[in-house]
Every structure is written in structure tokens, then in C-alpha cells.
Design a protein around this motif. Structure first.
Motif, short mmCIF file in Angstrom:
data_model
loop_
_atom_site.label_atom_id
_atom_site.label_comp_id
_atom_site.label_asym_id
_atom_site.label_seq_id
_atom_site.Cartn_x
_atom_site.Cartn_y
_atom_site.Cartn_z
N SER A 126 54.88 19.27 44.13
CA SER A 126 53.83 18.75 44.08
C SER A 126 53.96 17.34 43.88
CB SER A 126 53.06 19.16 42.80
OG SER A 126 53.79 18.55 41.59
N GLU A 127 52.72 16.48 44.15
CA GLU A 127 52.71 14.97 43.97
C GLU A 127 53.29 14.53 42.51
OE1 GLU A 127 49.09 13.20 45.36
OE2 GLU A 127 49.36 14.29 47.22
N THR A 128 52.89 15.20 41.59
CA THR A 128 53.12 14.85 40.36
C THR A 128 54.64 15.08 40.02
OG1 THR A 128 51.23 15.75 39.42
CG2 THR A 128 52.74 15.34 37.82
N GLU A 129 55.10 16.29 40.58
CA GLU A 129 56.76 16.55 40.53
C GLU A 129 57.60 15.37 41.44
OE1 GLU A 129 56.62 21.47 40.10
OE2 GLU A 129 56.64 20.60 42.11
N ALA A 130 56.96 15.08 42.42
CA ALA A 130 57.73 14.06 43.01
C ALA A 130 57.82 12.57 42.20
CB ALA A 130 57.08 13.60 44.26
N ILE A 131 56.74 12.28 41.66
CA ILE A 131 56.72 11.18 40.90
C ILE A 131 57.72 11.07 40.02
CG2 ILE A 131 55.38 9.62 39.56
CD1 ILE A 131 53.00 10.26 41.48
N GLU A 132 57.64 12.53 39.23
CA GLU A 132 58.59 12.53 38.08
C GLU A 132 60.18 12.45 38.52
OE1 GLU A 132 57.76 16.38 36.42
OE2 GLU A 132 56.03 15.74 35.54
N LEU A 133 60.41 12.88 39.48
CA LEU A 133 61.68 12.78 40.35
C LEU A 133 62.07 11.52 40.44
CD1 LEU A 133 62.96 15.35 43.20
CD2 LEU A 133 63.34 12.67 43.19
N LEU A 134 61.24 10.68 40.84
CA LEU A 134 61.66 9.11 41.27
C LEU A 134 61.61 8.45 40.04
CD1 LEU A 134 59.41 8.68 44.55
CD2 LEU A 134 61.78 9.11 44.49
N LYS A 135 60.84 8.91 39.06
CA LYS A 135 61.18 7.97 37.75
C LYS A 135 62.20 8.41 36.88
CE LYS A 135 56.16 6.42 37.28
NZ LYS A 135 54.88 6.99 36.68
#
Ligand SMILES: *Cc1c(COP(=O)(O)O)cnc(C)c1O
Length: 221
Positions: A126-135
Motif C-alpha cells: 500500500s502507499e503507507t507501507e511503501a513510505i514506511e519502507l523508505l523511512k
């Protein structure tokens, strides 16, 4: 028309900044060699075992892309030669790709697969998961991967508006990430892999830079 002729024709009909990944899954070596005669060198497969067999049998200047779901325990079989993994869908997988890339003294290019379709059968973040991954703080220490963009698959539907909106949302998210995250040695967002035989024209209109086309080149599977 031969498959080589279809590739030449398709390439002449897409913008020069759009890369064609010829999806050769389930198709025999001989047909891929025929396609290769058109001087096309970028092929996509979705299963590790099939990919390895084809890599071993075919010319070594082919750039192989993995477009299907990848299990962490199979990364080691492709790490020495894979050009681009389109289907990164977990942090755990990324950790494994980085580890195996390091062993091979390589940097492996990856796309984050983003879940854009309505159907719940498709893999992706999900978009949220992608952002978490990059952070994730560990991400900055991964020197043997390079995230070069996003991949998405639209719903399998005849409704053009649904498909168009799903591609739009991926493009929007891509632009958002580019704004939010600075370019790093392992994060260089430049590619949006979207569009297949049935929807690549819409995908290109919506900003695709990489289309993955199988059946309209090689025939139905
Ligand atoms: C099979 C596949 C394609 C190609 O689909 P066609 O409809 O044959 O063009 C593209 N992307 C992914 C992820 C696939 O699995």
C-alpha cells in the motif's frame, strides 16, 4: 507477422522515453531467440525457475527483468544476473536482495510494487507501507540496491475509466514520493512500470516509462 516484426512495430509506436519489456513467460526459447533477432534485448519473466533456465540457454547480453512475485529464499538464484526486479513488495525481500547483491558485488535495481487495483488477488505494497519502507532507518544502510521507481498493475477490466484512474493514482504517488524523499545513492525515482497488452496505451498517456507486454507480441498463453 513474426514476433520480431511485432516488436519493431510496437517500439515504433511508443514514445522514445518508454522502455518495452517483452514478457516471454511460458514461451519457448526458440520464440525468444526470434524476438531477439529484432535486436530487442529486454525480456521479462515472472517465475524464478523459468527465468534461470532461459537465462542459461539464451545470449548473455539479454537484460532480464523479474516481473512476478519473488520469495526471499529464491533471490540467491537470480542475484548474479538480474537487471531489474519489478516486484519488491516487502522490507524483508529488500533486505534479502541487498544481501545477495552484496555477495555478488553488484547493485541490483528494484521497483516497489504498489497495490493499485481493486482486486485483492494482486501482490504489492500500500502507499503507507511503501513510505514506511523508505523511512526505515535500515534502508539508508543498504548500499547494494537501488530503488529506481514504482510498478503497478491495473484491474483486469474493460472499464477504461477504472484502469485510467488506477494508473493516475500510481503516477500521483510517484510524484509525491519524489517530493518527499531526497535522491540518495540507493533511491533514484525515475521509472514507472505500468501497462500490459490490454492497457499499455492508457498507461503511457498516464505517464508510464516502462511497459510490460506479453500476449500481444508472443500470442496468447
Ligand atoms: C504476464 C504479465 C504481464 C504481461 O501481460 P500481457 O497481458 O500478456 O501483456 C505484465 N506484467 C506482469 C506482472 C505479468 O505477470
Amino acid at each position: 507477422m513474426t514476433v520480431a516484426q511485432r516488436i519493431v512495430e510496437l517500439k515504433s509506436n511508443i514514445p522514445p522515453n518508454v522502455t518495452l519489456v517483452a514478457v516471454s513467460k511460458t514461451k519457448p526459447i526458440e520464440l525468444i531467440l526470434e524476438a531477439y533477432q529484432s535486436n530487442h534485448k529486454i525480456f521479462g519473466e515472472n517465475k524464478v525457475q523459468e527465468l534461470i533456465a532461459k537465462y542459461e540457454a539464451l545470449p548473455k547480453d539479454i537484460e532480464w527483468h523479474l516481473i512476478g512475485h519473488l520469495q526471499s529464499n529464491k533471490v540467491k538464484f537470480i542475484a548474479s544476473f538480474i537487471t531489474l526486479i519489478h516486484s519488491v513488495d516487502s522490507f524483508k525481500l529488500l533486505v534479502e536482495i541487498n544481501k545477495e547483491a552484496k555477495k555478488n558485488n553488484r547493485i541490483i535495481n528494484c521497483l516497489l510494487q504498489i497495490y493499485i487495483a481493486k482486486e485483492d488477488t494482486k501482490f504489492g505494497l500500500s502507499e503507507t507501507e511503501a513510505i514506511e519502507l523508505l523511512k526505515n532507518s535500515e534502508f539508508t544502510t543498504m548500499h547494494n540496491i537501488n530503488i529506481v521507481g514504482l510498478m503497478g498493475m491495473a484491474s483486469n477490466t474493460d472499464n477504461i475509466d477504472i484502469v485510467k484512474n488506477e494508473f493516475k493514482s500510481l503516477k500521483l504517488f510517484f510524484e509525491k514520493l519524489k517530493k518527499e524523499f531526497q535522491i540518495k545513492s540507493n533511491l533514484n525515482l525515475s521509472q514507472i512500470s505500468m501497462g500490459m497488452s490490454s492497457d499499455y496505451k492508457i498507461a503511457i498517456e498516464e505517464g508510464s516509462t516502462m511497459i510490460r507486454v506479453g500476449s500481444s507480441l508472443f500470442g496468447e498463453r
